[in-house]
Design an enzyme around this catalytic site. Structure first.
Site, PDB file in Angstrom:
ATOM      1  N   SER A 272      -4.995  14.627  44.693  1.00  0.00           N
ATOM      2  CA  SER A 272      -4.873  15.379  45.931  1.00  0.00           C
ATOM      3  C   SER A 272      -4.892  14.437  47.142  1.00  0.00           C
ATOM      4  O   SER A 272      -5.778  13.597  47.261  1.00  0.00           O
ATOM      5  CB  SER A 272      -6.028  16.372  46.015  1.00  0.00           C
ATOM      6  OG  SER A 272      -5.940  17.060  47.219  1.00  0.00           O
ATOM      7  N   GLY A 273      -3.909  14.579  47.988  1.00  0.00           N
ATOM      8  CA  GLY A 273      -3.851  13.751  49.192  1.00  0.00           C
ATOM      9  C   GLY A 273      -3.087  12.461  48.989  1.00  0.00           C
ATOM     10  O   GLY A 273      -2.990  11.634  49.900  1.00  0.00           O
TER      11      GLY A 273
ATOM     12  N   THR B 285       3.384  16.185  48.127  1.00  0.00           N
ATOM     13  CA  THR B 285       4.180  17.168  48.861  1.00  0.00           C
ATOM     14  C   THR B 285       5.122  16.459  49.843  1.00  0.00           C
ATOM     15  O   THR B 285       6.304  16.808  49.959  1.00  0.00           O
ATOM     16  CB  THR B 285       3.255  18.140  49.598  1.00  0.00           C
ATOM     17  OG1 THR B 285       2.344  18.675  48.644  1.00  0.00           O
ATOM     18  CG2 THR B 285       4.028  19.262  50.239  1.00  0.00           C
TER      19      THR B 285
ATOM     20  N   ASN C  81      -7.649  16.485  51.602  1.00  0.00           N
ATOM     21  CA  ASN C  81      -6.314  16.530  52.215  1.00  0.00           C
ATOM     22  C   ASN C  81      -6.273  17.685  53.200  1.00  0.00           C
ATOM     23  O   ASN C  81      -6.651  18.805  52.877  1.00  0.00           O
ATOM     24  CB  ASN C  81      -5.291  16.743  51.087  1.00  0.00           C
ATOM     25  CG  ASN C  81      -3.856  16.721  51.609  1.00  0.00           C
ATOM     26  OD1 ASN C  81      -3.625  16.602  52.808  1.00  0.00           O
ATOM     27  ND2 ASN C  81      -2.910  16.836  50.703  1.00  0.00           N
TER      28      ASN C  81
ATOM     29  N   SER D 217      -3.563  20.398  51.788  1.00  0.00           N
ATOM     30  CA  SER D 217      -3.562  20.319  50.324  1.00  0.00           C
ATOM     31  C   SER D 217      -2.830  21.514  49.736  1.00  0.00           C
ATOM     32  O   SER D 217      -3.038  22.652  50.156  1.00  0.00           O
ATOM     33  CB  SER D 217      -5.001  20.284  49.845  1.00  0.00           C
ATOM     34  OG  SER D 217      -5.008  20.166  48.458  1.00  0.00           O
ATOM     35  N   SER D 218      -1.951  21.212  48.801  1.00  0.00           N
ATOM     36  CA  SER D 218      -1.241  22.309  48.138  1.00  0.00           C
ATOM     37  C   SER D 218      -2.229  22.964  47.179  1.00  0.00           C
ATOM     38  O   SER D 218      -2.785  22.308  46.308  1.00  0.00           O
ATOM     39  CB  SER D 218      -0.061  21.771  47.344  1.00  0.00           C
ATOM     40  OG  SER D 218       0.670  20.865  48.118  1.00  0.00           O
TER      41      SER D 218
ATOM     42  N   GLY E 202      -2.663  17.697  42.212  1.00  0.00           N
ATOM     43  CA  GLY E 202      -3.053  16.498  41.467  1.00  0.00           C
ATOM     44  C   GLY E 202      -4.369  16.670  40.733  1.00  0.00           C
ATOM     45  O   GLY E 202      -5.111  17.627  40.944  1.00  0.00           O
TER      46      GLY E 202
ATOM     47  N   GLU F  68      -7.990  16.558  39.820  1.00  0.00           N
ATOM     48  CA  GLU F  68      -9.096  16.741  40.755  1.00  0.00           C
ATOM     49  C   GLU F  68     -10.441  16.563  40.055  1.00  0.00           C
ATOM     50  O   GLU F  68     -10.649  17.092  38.961  1.00  0.00           O
ATOM     51  CB  GLU F  68      -9.067  18.156  41.354  1.00  0.00           C
ATOM     52  CG  GLU F  68      -8.018  18.312  42.410  1.00  0.00           C
ATOM     53  CD  GLU F  68      -7.984  19.704  43.013  1.00  0.00           C
ATOM     54  OE1 GLU F  68      -7.415  19.864  44.090  1.00  0.00           O
ATOM     55  OE2 GLU F  68      -8.533  20.634  42.386  1.00  0.00           O
TER      56      GLU F  68
HETATM   57  N1  LIG Z   1       5.126   8.879  53.084  1.00  0.00           N
HETATM   58  C1  LIG Z   1       4.181   9.259  53.948  1.00  0.00           C
HETATM   59  N2  LIG Z   1       4.245   8.809  55.210  1.00  0.00           N
HETATM   60  C2  LIG Z   1       3.308   9.169  56.073  1.00  0.00           C
HETATM   61  N3  LIG Z   1       2.274   9.957  55.803  1.00  0.00           N
HETATM   62  C3  LIG Z   1       2.167  10.440  54.564  1.00  0.00           C
HETATM   63  C4  LIG Z   1       3.109  10.107  53.578  1.00  0.00           C
HETATM   64  N4  LIG Z   1       2.734  10.716  52.457  1.00  0.00           N
HETATM   65  C5  LIG Z   1       1.605  11.400  52.732  1.00  0.00           C
HETATM   66  N5  LIG Z   1       1.255  11.230  54.004  1.00  0.00           N
HETATM   67  C6  LIG Z   1       0.076  11.813  54.671  1.00  0.00           C
HETATM   68  O1  LIG Z   1      -0.839  12.177  53.715  1.00  0.00           O
HETATM   69  C7  LIG Z   1      -1.150  13.571  53.809  1.00  0.00           C
HETATM   70  C8  LIG Z   1      -1.298  14.161  52.449  1.00  0.00           C
HETATM   71  O2  LIG Z   1      -0.084  14.166  51.769  1.00  0.00           O
HETATM   72  P1  LIG Z   1       0.347  15.356  50.822  1.00  0.00           P
HETATM   73  O3  LIG Z   1       0.029  16.677  51.417  1.00  0.00           O
HETATM   74  O4  LIG Z   1       1.733  15.104  50.432  1.00  0.00           O
HETATM   75  O5  LIG Z   1      -0.560  15.121  49.606  1.00  0.00           O
HETATM   76  P2  LIG Z   1      -0.512  15.813  48.182  1.00  0.00           P
HETATM   77  O6  LIG Z   1      -0.390  14.720  47.194  1.00  0.00           O
HETATM   78  O7  LIG Z   1       0.526  16.848  48.187  1.00  0.00           O
HETATM   79  O8  LIG Z   1      -1.937  16.437  48.080  1.00  0.00           O
HETATM   80  P3  LIG Z   1      -2.327  17.767  47.376  1.00  0.00           P
HETATM   81  O9  LIG Z   1      -2.363  17.477  45.944  1.00  0.00           O
HETATM   82  O10 LIG Z   1      -3.683  18.040  47.928  1.00  0.00           O
HETATM   83  O11 LIG Z   1      -1.344  18.773  47.769  1.00  0.00           O
HETATM   84  C9  LIG Z   1       0.002  14.178  54.547  1.00  0.00           C
HETATM   85  O12 LIG Z   1      -0.395  15.310  55.272  1.00  0.00           O
HETATM   86  C10 LIG Z   1       0.420  13.047  55.457  1.00  0.00           C
HETATM   87  O13 LIG Z   1      -0.388  13.068  56.608  1.00  0.00           O
HETATM   88 MG   LIG Z   2       0.643  18.753  48.095  1.00  0.00          MG
END
Ligand SMILES: Nc1ncnc2c1ncn2[C@@H]1O[C@H](COP(=O)(O)OP(=O)(O)OP(=O)(O)O)[C@@H](O)[C@H]1O
Ligand SMILES: [Mg+2]
Length: 1078
Positions: A110-111, A115, A160, A163-164, A390, A392
């Site tokens: 997560s994070g 996404t 996050n 977070s999805s 992801g 957790e």
């Molecule tokens: N390529 C990137 N460039 C800039 N910032 C990013 C990038 N990828 C992620 N981030 C930052 O990290 C944060 C978390 O990313 P994201 O929501 O994609 O995580 P996730 O893997 O989907 O987490 P979760 O499993 O909780 O959904 C985003 O809100 C953004 O601020």
């Molecule tokens: Mg996500």
């Protein structure tokens, strides 16, 4: 200009290594070091073969611009530095050109950025695929589905901020050209427990906050909501605000996105009404009410909220109220109704809220699918993007984490399977010997969870379906029995504690050794959550709602369709959907993006090695590299390999004519690379050690520098030569033009000169000829004329005598001759006397002789006069001369003159010689006396006259007394200036003397004489002969005479006759002397 294709490679300007298969030595530390090094240089992407590892930068990097999209478009995977776009491009092109369905599997905790990565992939594909109004609309709808789903399915967690809280798999469908047609979204198990309760530091789903912050007052009133978050029990208060997130703005974005995706206005409103109802459900509170039979009964504390919910949803208030108080169990036509205690009532309330929300979410997904689904039935190519929650590990892990981690376990398995499979397939394809590699296979863990007979999920279902009292503890007991011997399962009661480090495993827990780490699950709530029970009374109440959307969300509430069979449990549902997903994924070509979270602080620039190490481990990256490197670390197709290193060998540089493979063989032999270091596959060269590759790279770099110098040298030479040639060519052109011009000019000059000369010569010749011709002609004409005249003359001469015309003239002449003859003969006899004064002359006989006659008369007269004159003596001659002089001086001027003409000029009238009286006088004069006469001298004082003797000699004028003969005055002739007289018939005259001379002392003389004409004439003649000056004779009736000092005017007037015929002189006054002339 066409964009120049520059052959680049991942190997150019690498920071660390771009592909971790090149790591040397390969171990956990070098992997992490490499990631860190790259992360520190903002290189967040790294490859393991075709897998992309992405480290979350937690800041926006300038690497997603449209220019970058263009850079990566249609380029080979290893051509540019690692990027998610390279993977996207590879997947898209493979889909479009090779017709292979693709899936992009994004994993990570997560994070870690899953996404975000999924959105990047989608936006890249949207940017490079076809364009056009229709296609663009599809793209836009696909992209805009994200904000909607994120608003309802994402929440802030401690890990996050976005977070999805659901799993998402989206199939994007393309037509044969690669244009997007539509998509299908599948969602997996929304974490619905979040609706009613959030852990500390976390929030409920975004949509609640967005609605309250962003809705207009009007909308809030309509939904019977208040803006204040604290009014709602379901909204965790401690972190209602997320830094850097503007809920109100996001609300607008979401509504806009809903519109683009195709939600009707009333649909969007319905959705918000459901959200509002869920929020308000949380505010319903219960209080206990004792009943007679001793059973607890709950009662709604404040029915206001309930009333509002019912108004919003169109549910009969009493129905809902009853559903919160009673529970009806139907079994075999029997209906048993039991009251709910307070705890049960709250449970029922929360269950309703959770169900309402999660079903709404599923409805949203379906609604979006309806909008974005492909409109055609033709065969589609599919690209699946999997963004699942992801792995957790929380402090308290419950059923949800168990499910989530199970899903991740499955993904890991498919990853291992597919990677290995692909690797193996490649070796077989390339005809390279396969070496077995040891790696951890997590199939055993999957089996522990999903095994149909003794898997944990199966056990849980069994517990849930078992009659009798079922609790979480009984479930744990069961687990302890069945799974006790499993290597990856632990609990306090299990006999297997090989992995147990601390003996203090809590009682109501079990632990699973996941591939990514050990997770301790609280067994509490497992049964309930798996059952996912919603009391039938509630679902029926919902079905009865006037709100169409809510009604449709609870189809099982329809009493007509009562289904006594239990609905499938949450666990089994999830297992089934995961199984479907896995099957789906296996049919597609997988592309992996493995996301890594660099720190726990959501902060940029921090690389927590411990945290990363953990992830590297559970993502199995090292194994991934090992698998990839099994035997050979690096592989590359022959063409790019030859292209990249051909400059290292003379035979292959600059061009290799044969097949690429032969070229690479020659190249490697030439470079003396040990044969055990590489192997030739069918289409690729396999290099065993990264060292070898780096050696090649070093050689290449060295060679490139040399080549650059060489190229520079040749280019400079070429440039100079080209320039020189151009200059030379230009010079020749200029010279040619100039010469041409000069020659032309010269030619024209010569031509025009020639023409001029020619024309002059021609003119000259022509004129010469003309002259000759003219001359000839004139000669001819002259000859003719002369001849004609000559003939004429001759003829006339010959014939003149015969001309009658001549006769007249001859007769005329003859007659005239005769007449003249006769005239002269007659004149001879008629000639008058020879006296000059004879005026007679015979008359003229013929008119035509008039002039002759006059002339003859004149000649005769002149001749007569001459004859007469010839008789004169000298004495007579002199007298006539004097007479002539007098005539010239006085004729027609003085009236006296005519009377003087007949008088002969005697001169010395007074005979001094003979008179003795004058002896003395005679003696005094020695010169010849020209005049001697007595004159009257006029007294100037009174006009009276006295007689004086007037004597003129050759040089002097003398006045003498008449009686005595004594000389009174003597005036030299030179002193006489003028003689004045009147025009009348008188004898007065004045002699004017030169002023200042001796004789003039008494003034001028005024005389009167009878011989005035003679005296004046002789005075004039004498003066002229003696002094050679003409004496001035003034004839005027009035003149001035000088008397001494005075001037006296002598005026002549016509006098009367009484004084006789003698003029009288009278002094009138001082100035006037008047002479009266009769
Ligand atoms: N390529 C990137 N460039 C800039 N910032 C990013 C990038 N990828 C992620 N981030 C930052 O990290 C944060 C978390 O990313 P994201 O929501 O994609 O995580 P996730 O893997 O989907 O987490 P979760 O499993 O909780 O959904 C985003 O809100 C953004 O601020
Ligand atoms: Mg996500």
């Amino acid at each position: 200009m066409a964009k120049m294709e520059v052959k680049t490679s991942l190997l150019d300007n690498m920071i660390g290594v771009g592909d971790m298969v090149l790591l040397e030595p390969l171990n956990e530390d070098t992997v992490i070091d490499n990631l860190k090094k790259r992360f520190d240089h903002s290189e967040i992407y790294t490859y393991i073969g075709s897998v992309v590892i992405s480290v979350n930068p937690y800041r926006s990097l300038p690497i997603y611009s449209p220019e970058k999209v263009e850079d990566y478009r249609n380029r080979n995977f290893y051509e540019l530095s690692p990027h998610i776009f390279a993977l996207s491009d590879e997947a898209y092109r493979s889909l479009r050109d090779q017709d292979k369905d693709q899936c992009i599997l994004i994993t990570g905790e997560s994070g870690a950025g899953k996404t975000e990565a999924s959105k990047l992939v989608m936006s890249y594909v949207a940017a490079v695929c076809g364009k056009g109004a229709e296609v663009n609309q599809v793209k836009e709808q696909l992209l805009q589905s994200n904000p909607v789903l994120e608003a309802f399915g994402n929440a802030k967690t401690v890990r996050n901020d976005n977070s999805s809280r659901f799993g998402k798999y989206m199939d994007i469908e393309f037509d044969f050209k690669g244009d997007p047609l539509g998509g299908v979204i599948s969602n997996y198990l929304l974490e619905k427990s979040r609706v009613v309760k959030q852990p500390r530091g976390e929030r409920n789903f975004h949509v609640f906050y967005q609605l309250l912050s962003g809705a207009s007052e009007e909308l809030l009133n309509k939904l019977k909501l208040e803006r204040d978050f604290s009014r709602y029990n379901y909204l965790g208060l401690d972190s209602a605000k997320v830094n850097g997130v503007d809920d109100a703005a996001n609300f607008r974005t979401v509504r806009n996105a809903m519109q683009i995706v195709g939600f009707m206005d009333h649909e969007a409103e319905s959705v918000l009404e459901v959200v509002a109802a869920v929020l308000k459900l949380g505010n319903i509170e219960f209080k206990p009410e004792s009943r007679v039979n001793g059973l607890d009964e709950s009662k709604i504390k404040d029915k206001n909220e309930l009333k509002e919910i019912c108004e919003l949803t169109g549910i009969d208030q009493s129905v809902l109220e009853r559903a919160f108080s009673f529970r009806t169990v139907e079994a075999k036509q029997e209906k048993v109704s039991t009251t709910l205690n307070v705890a049960q009532a709250y449970y029922a309330r929360d269950a309703l809220a959770k169900n309402l929300y999660s079903r709404l979410f599923s409805w949203l997904v379906n609604r979006i699918n309806e909008s974005i689904k492909a409109q055609t039935k033709v065969r589609k190519k599919v690209m699946g993007v999997l963004d699942i929650y992801g792995f957790e590990i929380f402090e308290d892990n419950s059923f949800e984490q168990f499910i989530i981690n199970y899903c991740n376990e499955k993904l890991q398995q498919i990853f291992i399977e597919l990677t290995l499979k692909e690797e193996q397939e490649e070796y077989i394809r390339e005809d390279i010997e396969w070496t077995h590699i040891e790696y951890f296979n997590n199939a055993i863990i999957c089996d522990l969870i999903e095994n149909n007979t003794n898997g944990i999920l199966a056990m849980l279902d069994e517990e849930c379906l078992r009659p009798g009292t079922v609790t979480d503890e009984t479930f744990l007991e069961k687990l302890n029995q069945v799974c006790a011997t499993h290597q990856h399962f632990e609990s306090r009661m299990s006999k297997c504690s090989r992995f147990l480090n601390d003996t203090s495993l809590p009682h109501s827990c079990f632990r699973i050794q996941h591939y990514a780490g050990k997770v301790l699950y609280q067994v509490e709530g497992f049964v309930d959550k798996n059952n996912d029970l919603l009391y039938r009374d509630l679902s029926q109440a919902m079905w009865k709602a006037g709100h169409a959307l809510i009604k449709s969300l609870f189809p099982e509430g329809n009493p007509a369709k009562i289904n006594l069979k239990r609905p499938p449990t949450a666990g089994s549902q999830f297992k089934a959907s995961v199984a479907t997903l896995m099957k789906n994924l296996q049919t597609k070509n997988p592309n992996y993006i493995r996301c890594i979270k660099p720190n726990d602080k959501k902060a940029a620039h921090i690389f927590n090695e411990g945290l990363v190490c953990h992830q590297v481990r559970y993502l199995g990256l090292l194994e991934n590299v090992r698998v990839r490197r099994a035997g050979y670390a690096f592989r590359q197709a022959y063409e790019p390999c030859l292209e990249r290193y051909k400059m290292l060998c003379k035979q292959t540089w600059p061009h290799w004519k044969g097949p690429a493979r032969a070229g690479v063989e020659v190249l490697f032999n030439e470079l003396e690379i040990p044969v055990e270091e590489y192997s030739f596959g069918r289409s690729k060269i396999f290099i065993r050690n990264p060292r070898t590759l780096f050696k090649l790279e070093d050689l290449r770099k060295q060679r490139l520098e040399d080549l650059a110098t060489l190229i520079q040298k040749i280019y400079r030479g070429w440039k100079c030569r080209t320039h020189f040639l151009l200059m030379r060519k230009s010079q020749i052109v200029i010279a040619a033009w100039f010469r041409r011009y000069a020659q032309q000019k010269r030619y024209q000059q010569i031509k025009s000169s020639a023409l001029v000369i020619q024309s002059y010569i021609r003119g000259w010749k022509a004129r010469k000829i003309l002259r000759e011709l003219k001359h000839q002609k004139r000669c001819e004409e002259a000859v003719t004329t002369i001849a004609a005249y000559w003939h004429g003359t001759q003829v006339r001469r010959e014939y003149r005598k015969f001309f009658r015309a001549n006769a007249g003239k001859k007769i005329y002449e003859f007659t005239l001759q005769r007449i003249v003859q006769k005239y002269f003969l007659e004149m001879k006899s008629k000639v008058p006397s020879l006296s000059p004064i004879d005026k007679n002359w015979p008359s003229r006989p013929y008119l035509f002789l008039d002039s002759t006659h006059k002339e003859l008369k004149r000649i005769f007269h002149l001749w007569r006069c001459k004859k007469y004159r010839d008789q004169f003596t000298d004495q007579q001659k002199l007298i006539y001369e004097e007479k002539l002089e007098a005539s010239e001086l006085f004729k027609d001027k003085k009236a006296l003159y005519p009377s003087s003409v007949g008088q002969p000029f005697q001169g010395p009238y007074l005979e001094i010689n003979k008179n003795p009286k004058y002896k003395k006088l005679k003696d005094a004069i020695e010169e010849k006396i020209i005049i001697a006469e007595v004159v009257n001298k006029i007294n100037r004082a009174n006009g009276k006259s006295t007689s004086r003797i007037f004597l003129l000699t050759n040089n002097n004028l003398l006045l003498a007394d008449q009686k005595s003969g004594q000389i009174k005055s003597e005036v030299p002739l030179v002193d006489v200036t003028k003689v004045s007289m009147s025009s009348q018939n008188d004898g007065f005259f004045a002699i004017h003397l030169k002023e200042g001379c001796e004789a003039a002392s008494k003034g001028d003389f005024l005389f009167s004489s009878d011989h005035l004409i003679e005296m004046a004439t002789k005075l004039y003649r004498t003066t002229l002969s003696q002094t050679k000056q003409k004496l001035n004779i003034e004839i005027s009736d009035e003149f001035l005479v000088q008397f001494r000092q005075d001037k006296v005017c002598v005026k002549f007037i016509q006098g009367n006759q009484k004084n006789g015929s003698v003029p009288t002189c009278k002094r009138k006054n001082n100035r006037l002397l008047e002479v009266a002339v009769p």
